[in-house]
Write a protein that holds these residues in place. Structure first.
Motif, PDB file in Angstrom:
ATOM      1  N   LEU A   4       0.918  -1.078   0.194  1.00  9.35           N
ATOM      2  CA  LEU A   4       0.404  -0.172   0.268  1.00  9.35           C
ATOM      3  C   LEU A   4       0.635   1.075   0.215  1.00  9.35           C
ATOM      4  CD1 LEU A   4      -2.587  -1.037   2.815  1.00  9.35           C
ATOM      5  CD2 LEU A   4      -2.960  -0.941   0.240  1.00  9.35           C
ATOM      6  N   TRP A  85      -7.196   0.082  -1.960  1.00  6.82           N
ATOM      7  CA  TRP A  85      -6.489  -1.187  -1.458  1.00  6.82           C
ATOM      8  C   TRP A  85      -6.356  -2.592  -2.485  1.00  6.82           C
ATOM      9  CZ3 TRP A  85      -7.170  -4.527   3.288  1.00  6.82           C
ATOM     10  CH2 TRP A  85      -5.889  -5.116   4.129  1.00  6.82           C
ATOM     11  N   GLU A 118      -7.838   2.101   0.397  1.00  6.20           N
ATOM     12  CA  GLU A 118      -6.041   2.325   0.721  1.00  6.20           C
ATOM     13  C   GLU A 118      -5.626   3.531   2.078  1.00  6.20           C
ATOM     14  OE1 GLU A 118      -1.659   3.842  -0.993  1.00  6.20           O
ATOM     15  OE2 GLU A 118      -2.628   2.321  -2.107  1.00  6.20           O
TER      16      GLU A 118
END
Length: 504
Positions: A4, A85, A118
């Motif tokens: 990430l 994400w 994310e």
């Protein structure tokens, strides 16, 4: 391992996003009732009708077509601007968890879409149409699977009780401005804006919720009670919801006792916690789930992603929380893989696979490690072996198709086409499918797949232009099947654009 790129400041606020729901048509008399919603005398508020919307009649839908249309338009706008994400293994896990809770939340016939954000911020949200979002940061905060389940069950409770629709009935607000305000706030929050993002999310709704705090508290109580029962029916200890509330309370204390603005819509009072604790003690778990090791492995992935710049922090966190030894070993393998120690990582993951033969994510992780290290033949062999045993495991199919792109584009296309049919709302699958189509000589279909990826990520005008390219290529190549499908999808794309324009 793919990491990430987390931005923003460390988590300073605890917030669970209020669920939006759109107005519905007149309900039938049968109703899904939040457990325990009675007067102090123990009798229903009105002849067995608690004023909650029907979700159990065969002629009604938990999520209407209009909700689905606007919810998916909202998601496309969110994807266009929010950091996603992209972790297929974590995605599959959360989708499985949501599916486990749905039948017990009054949303059994719904087809939700899960999006992972994310962000290290603690957050989860649900919006009309069954869109459910979970931040990576929520995994860091929730030490046990039941705690994560309590958050999602609570959000599903808001959706099933149509709280936004019921609150909205007391105002003159329209649907779209409220959803647009939520979109703006979630984007700010996802980018690290914290409380400012939550405040923006509420926008013009803030005064309404302050004026109607009593109703907001009732909504929280209803969502808690629906969530508690859903947890127990799905095999989770309802006490975990109380533990999460206490943890949130401790976090707010660390911030000087001042809750973020968002909690005006999720009032965290001692009476609410006491009510939840009392009700949790009265609910029996139907069939308790055996452990939460799968969750602990996904949590390891989230922690490694959050602490990608200093993975020792992830290891320290798991050790402090006394995570099971397999989870700590799994995290060590992820860290080894990220550091280029591929052989060591694969040995550890293979050992864990033998120890935990029922956890599909472990061999899939080994395949991912091999693929990202450039060991394509090994990744393909591992994928084939796993899919023979677990043919429905989506992350394995995706890894298989991605690895095949470099060796056999034609087979990759077939694998990814089948996966796209199973996952028509997954933009990453269409990205891979477009590449496979192009490499295997299916040019028109490649442009169509690219158009699908564009519209799923909110770039609808570019998607429609891409369809025009696909149409011309299909004409030149006399690909009638592609031409028919392109025209069919063009009509759908125009509808998507109309929905997206409502958020402008």
């Amino acid at each position: 391992m793919a990491m990430l790129r987390l931005t923003g400041t460390p988590l300073i606020a605890c917030a669970l996003c209020v669920a939006l729901a759109l107005p519905v048509q007149a309900q039938s008399t049968g109703r899904y009732e939040a457990p325990g919603l009675t007067r102090s005398s123990g009798t229903p508020t009105s002849g067995g009708d608690y004023g909650l919307p029907s979700l159990t009649q065969s002629d009604s839908q938990a999520i209407s077509g209009e909700e689905a249309r606007l919810g998916r338009a909202w998601l496309r706008q969110f994807r266009a601007r929010a950091p996603e994400w992209q972790d297929a293994i974590a995605q599959d896990y959360v989708e499985s968890l949501v599916a486990r809770l749905l039948p017990h939340s009054g949303l059994g016939n719904a087809h939700p879409i899960v999006t992972l954000v994310e962000s290290r911020l603690l957050n989860a949200f649900a919006v009309p149409g069954g869109v459910i979002g979970v931040n990576a940061g929520l995994f860091a905060f929730a030490e046990q699977e039941a705690e994560l389940a309590s958050v999602i069950a609570h959000e599903l409770g808001h959706l099933s009780q149509r709280h936004y629709a019921r609150g909205q009935a007391r105002t003159e607000q329209t649907q779209i401005p409220a959803m647009a305000a939520m979109l703006a706030g979630m984007l700010i929050a996802a980018g690290g804006g914290g409380d400012a993002g939550i405040a923006a999310a509420m926008g013009s709704q803030a005064a309404f919720f302050q004026d109607q705090l009593r109703y907001s508290r009732r909504f929280e109580q209803e969502a808690d009670r629906v969530g508690l029962q859903a947890m127990a029916d799905a095999g989770y200890e309802p006490d975990a919801m109380v533990e999460m509330f206490r943890a949130m309370q401790r976090m707010m204390s660390l911030q000087g006792g001042t809750p973020p603005e968002f909690l005006l819509t999720h009032p965290m009072t001692e009476s609410r916690i006491s009510d939840t604790e009392a009700r949790a003690s009265q609910i029996a778990v139907a069939t308790p789930r055996d452990g939460d090791l799968e969750y602990q492995l996904v949590r390891a992935r989230a922690l490694q992603a959050i602490h990608s710049r200093d993975p020792r922090q992830a290891s320290t966190r798991l050790a402090q929380d006394e995570a099971p030894a397999p989870a700590r070993r799994y995290l060590a393998a992820l860290i080894d893989a990220d550091a280029g120690r591929t052989d060591r990582a694969l040995r550890e993951l293979d050992a864990l696979s033998r120890m935990l033969p029922d956890l599909a994510m472990v061999p899939a992780t080994a395949t991912q490690v091999a693929f990202e290290a450039g060991r394509l033949d090994n990744a393909i062999a591992r994928s084939r072996r796993q899919l023979r045993l677990m043919p429905d495991y989506v992350p394995a199919s995706r890894l298989f198709g991605e690895a095949l792109l470099q060796r056999d584009p034609d087979e990759a296309y077939r694998v990814l086409r089948d996966l796209a049919e199973r996952r028509p709302e997954d933009p990453q699958v269409f990205t891979l499918l477009a590449e496979a189509a192009g490499r295997s000589g299916r040019e028109a279909w490649g442009h169509l797949a690219r158009a699908e990826q564009l519209q799923l990520t909110g770039r609808i005008d570019r998607a429609i232009r891409q369809l025009e390219v696909a149409k011309e290529v299909a004409r030149q190549q006399d690909d009638r099947a592609a031409a028919i499908e392109i025209e069919r999808r063009r009509e759908a794309f125009l509808g998507y654009r109309e929905a997206l324009e409502e958020f402008q």
